[in-house]
Design a protein around this motif. Structure first.
Motif, short mmCIF file in Angstrom:
data_model
loop_
_atom_site.label_atom_id
_atom_site.label_comp_id
_atom_site.label_asym_id
_atom_site.label_seq_id
_atom_site.Cartn_x
_atom_site.Cartn_y
_atom_site.Cartn_z
N GLY A 59 21.68 44.63 47.09
CA GLY A 59 22.20 43.43 46.45
C GLY A 59 23.16 42.67 47.34
O GLY A 59 23.57 43.16 48.40
N LYS A 60 23.48 41.48 46.91
CA LYS A 60 24.41 40.64 47.64
C LYS A 60 25.62 40.32 46.75
O LYS A 60 25.47 40.11 45.54
N ILE A 61 26.76 40.25 47.38
CA ILE A 61 28.00 39.94 46.68
C ILE A 61 28.58 38.65 47.25
O ILE A 61 28.77 38.53 48.47
N ASN A 62 28.88 37.70 46.36
CA ASN A 62 29.49 36.43 46.77
C ASN A 62 30.99 36.62 46.91
O ASN A 62 31.67 37.00 45.96
N LEU A 63 31.53 36.33 48.09
CA LEU A 63 32.96 36.48 48.35
C LEU A 63 33.74 35.18 48.15
O LEU A 63 34.95 35.15 48.37
N LYS A 64 33.08 34.13 47.73
CA LYS A 64 33.76 32.86 47.49
C LYS A 64 34.52 32.91 46.15
O LYS A 64 34.24 33.75 45.30
N ILE A 65 35.46 31.98 46.02
CA ILE A 65 36.18 31.87 44.74
C ILE A 65 35.25 31.27 43.69
O ILE A 65 34.64 30.22 43.91
N GLN A 66 35.15 31.92 42.57
CA GLN A 66 34.28 31.48 41.50
C GLN A 66 35.12 31.08 40.27
O GLN A 66 36.27 31.49 40.15
N GLN A 67 34.52 30.33 39.40
CA GLN A 67 35.20 29.90 38.17
C GLN A 67 34.33 30.21 36.96
O GLN A 67 33.13 29.92 36.95
N LEU A 68 34.99 30.75 35.97
CA LEU A 68 34.33 31.08 34.71
C LEU A 68 35.06 30.36 33.59
O LEU A 68 36.28 30.53 33.41
N ASP A 69 34.36 29.51 32.83
CA ASP A 69 34.94 28.77 31.72
C ASP A 69 34.65 29.51 30.42
O ASP A 69 33.48 29.76 30.09
N VAL A 70 35.73 29.84 29.70
CA VAL A 70 35.61 30.59 28.45
C VAL A 70 36.13 29.72 27.31
O VAL A 70 37.27 29.24 27.36
N ILE A 71 35.31 29.50 26.30
CA ILE A 71 35.71 28.71 25.13
C ILE A 71 35.99 29.67 23.98
O ILE A 71 35.13 30.48 23.61
N ILE A 72 37.20 29.58 23.44
CA ILE A 72 37.66 30.53 22.42
C ILE A 72 38.09 29.74 21.19
O ILE A 72 38.77 28.71 21.29
N GLU A 73 37.73 30.22 20.02
CA GLU A 73 38.22 29.65 18.77
C GLU A 73 39.16 30.65 18.11
O GLU A 73 38.79 31.80 17.87
N THR A 74 40.36 30.20 17.86
CA THR A 74 41.38 31.07 17.26
C THR A 74 42.25 30.22 16.35
O THR A 74 42.05 29.01 16.21
N LYS A 75 43.25 30.83 15.73
CA LYS A 75 44.13 30.11 14.82
C LYS A 75 45.57 30.32 15.23
O LYS A 75 45.94 31.30 15.88
N THR A 76 46.40 29.37 14.82
CA THR A 76 47.82 29.41 15.15
C THR A 76 48.60 30.10 14.04
O THR A 76 48.02 30.62 13.08
N LYS A 77 49.91 30.07 14.17
CA LYS A 77 50.78 30.75 13.21
C LYS A 77 50.69 30.13 11.82
O LYS A 77 50.81 30.84 10.81
N GLU A 78 50.46 28.79 11.76
CA GLU A 78 50.35 28.13 10.46
C GLU A 78 48.89 28.00 10.01
O GLU A 78 48.54 27.12 9.22
N GLU A 108 48.00 36.09 21.65
CA GLU A 108 49.16 35.25 21.93
C GLU A 108 49.23 34.02 21.02
O GLU A 108 50.28 33.68 20.51
N VAL A 109 48.12 33.34 20.80
CA VAL A 109 48.13 32.08 20.05
C VAL A 109 48.57 32.26 18.61
O VAL A 109 49.33 31.43 18.08
N PRO A 110 48.13 33.30 17.88
CA PRO A 110 48.60 33.44 16.48
C PRO A 110 50.10 33.62 16.33
O PRO A 110 50.61 33.54 15.22
N LYS A 111 50.82 33.84 17.42
CA LYS A 111 52.28 33.95 17.35
C LYS A 111 52.96 32.59 17.40
O LYS A 111 54.16 32.50 17.17
N LEU A 112 52.21 31.56 17.74
CA LEU A 112 52.80 30.25 18.00
C LEU A 112 52.31 29.23 16.98
O LEU A 112 51.20 29.34 16.45
N LYS A 113 53.15 28.21 16.76
CA LYS A 113 52.73 27.05 15.98
C LYS A 113 51.91 26.12 16.86
O LYS A 113 51.88 26.24 18.08
N LEU A 114 51.25 25.16 16.21
CA LEU A 114 50.33 24.29 16.93
C LEU A 114 51.06 23.51 18.03
O LEU A 114 50.56 23.40 19.16
N ASP A 115 52.22 22.96 17.69
CA ASP A 115 52.97 22.21 18.71
C ASP A 115 53.40 23.11 19.86
O ASP A 115 53.38 22.70 21.03
N ASP A 116 53.74 24.35 19.54
CA ASP A 116 54.15 25.28 20.59
C ASP A 116 52.96 25.67 21.48
O ASP A 116 53.14 25.97 22.66
#
Length: 334
Positions: A59-78, A122-130
């Motif tokens: 196999g081959k391994i890419n040594l370049k910097i890669q980017q992974l975009d992760v979309i998460i749905e969660t809720k805040t403190k309120e 982490e996000v459920p510990k914070l309010k939306l503005d925070d």
């Protein structure tokens, strides 16, 4: 002479085997070579050699910097649901290509799982503005957790960025209404302050105008009085006494006033009486008033001198004049 076909085939096979012994590796790429299914070596960029049939590229391994975009749905403190987009920049550590290739089969899924775990902790510990204000703190927490977990597998987390925070549409509409109301409130306050400043400035201008108007009237009367004094002095020098001079001035002003009134064709004012005798009578009344006022003032001054104010009238009574303080020899009287 017919060509020897087996020799030709053997030559072709030999040439193919010889050429397959060489392979090239691109820059910023690592190749894993196995021998009979067992790890043999890691080849870096350049021309490389392997034993045909025995060795193969696993196999081959890419040594370049890669980017992974992760979309998460969660809720805040309120309990406000938000969608967050976390971009993870990572690369394979060159000295740990073996761990990156053999220990993790799906590294993207592993990174995604850690991002989900940290963000939803982490996000459920914070309010939306925070969440908006402290998104950098959340990104740092994600990077810290990923580094601790992924370094063991040969991956280095370069950076984590929270590139988007998208609340529910109803929440966004409510936030927009709140911002609009705040701006309208600020605008109303500024308009009220501007109105107050205009009113104060207008009042100050009117006060200054009245002050200057009063000062002008005072100066005018002062100059009139000075002119009258000078006129009386001039008339006294030609043998006219003060009373006659005053009468002359009053009569003159009386006719000047009648002339000014008559000059206005639209005036309906009637001055009664308007004969010369009216000016003389007015002067006599003024002189009589001044004389009476002076007499009253002199009488009040003389009365004040005869009866000075006293705080306690008993202070002016001698002890002998007070029957209650007379000494007595009667023992029954105390």
């Amino acid at each position: 002479m017919t060509p020897n076909i087996p020799l030709i085939l053997l030559f072709i096979v030999g040439l193919f085997i010889f050429l397959s012994s060489f392979f090239t590796v691109k820059q910023q790429t690592a190749v894993v070579v196995e021998r009979f299914g067992r790890f043999l070596s890691i080849r870096n960029s350049g021309l490389q050699l392997k034993i045909p049939i025995v060795d193969k590229i696993a196999g081959k391994i890419n040594l370049k910097i890669q980017q992974l975009d992760v979309i998460i749905e969660t809720k805040t403190k309120e309990n406000v649901f938000v969608k967050m987009k976390v971009s993870v920049q990572f690369k394979v550590i060159q000295d740990k290509v073996y761990e990156a290739f053999y220990k993790l089969e799906y590294p993207h899924d592993q990174i995604t799982s850690y991002v989900f775990d940290v963000v939803r902790a982490e996000v459920p510990k914070l309010k939306l503005d925070d969440v908006f204000e402290r998104k950098d703190d959340i990104a740092i927490a994600v990077k810290r957790e990923l580094n601790e977990a992924m370094t063991t597998y040969g991956y280095d987390i370069i950076n984590t960025l929270i590139t988007d925070i998208d609340p529910d549409i109803q929440v966004k509409n409510a936030m927009n209404r709140i911002n609009a109301a705040d701006r309208e409130k600020s605008a109303a306050e500024y308009e009220a302050e501007a109105g107050r400043i205009r009113i104060v400035a207008k009042a100050k201008a009117e006060a200054e105008s009245k002050r200057l108007q009063g000062q002008g009237i005072a100066d005018q009367r002062r100059e009139i009085a000075r002119g009258l004094v000078e006129s009386v002095d001039v008339l006294n020098k030609v043998g006219i006494n003060s009373q006659e001079a005053s009468a002359l001035i009053v009569v003159t002003q009386h006719y000047d006033t009648l002339q000014a009134i008559g000059a206005d064709s639209n005036s309906n004012l009637i001055l009664l009486p308007n004969s010369p005798q009216a000016g003389s009578d007015m002067l006599n009344n003024m002189v009589a008033s001044f004389t009476a006022s002076n007499q009253v003032g002199e009488a009040m001054k003389r009365g004040a001198k005869k009866n000075p104010p006293r705080e306690n009238r008993n202070d002016f009574i001698k002890p002998s004049d007070n029957p209650y303080t007379e000494p007595t020899d009667d023992p029954d009287i105390i």
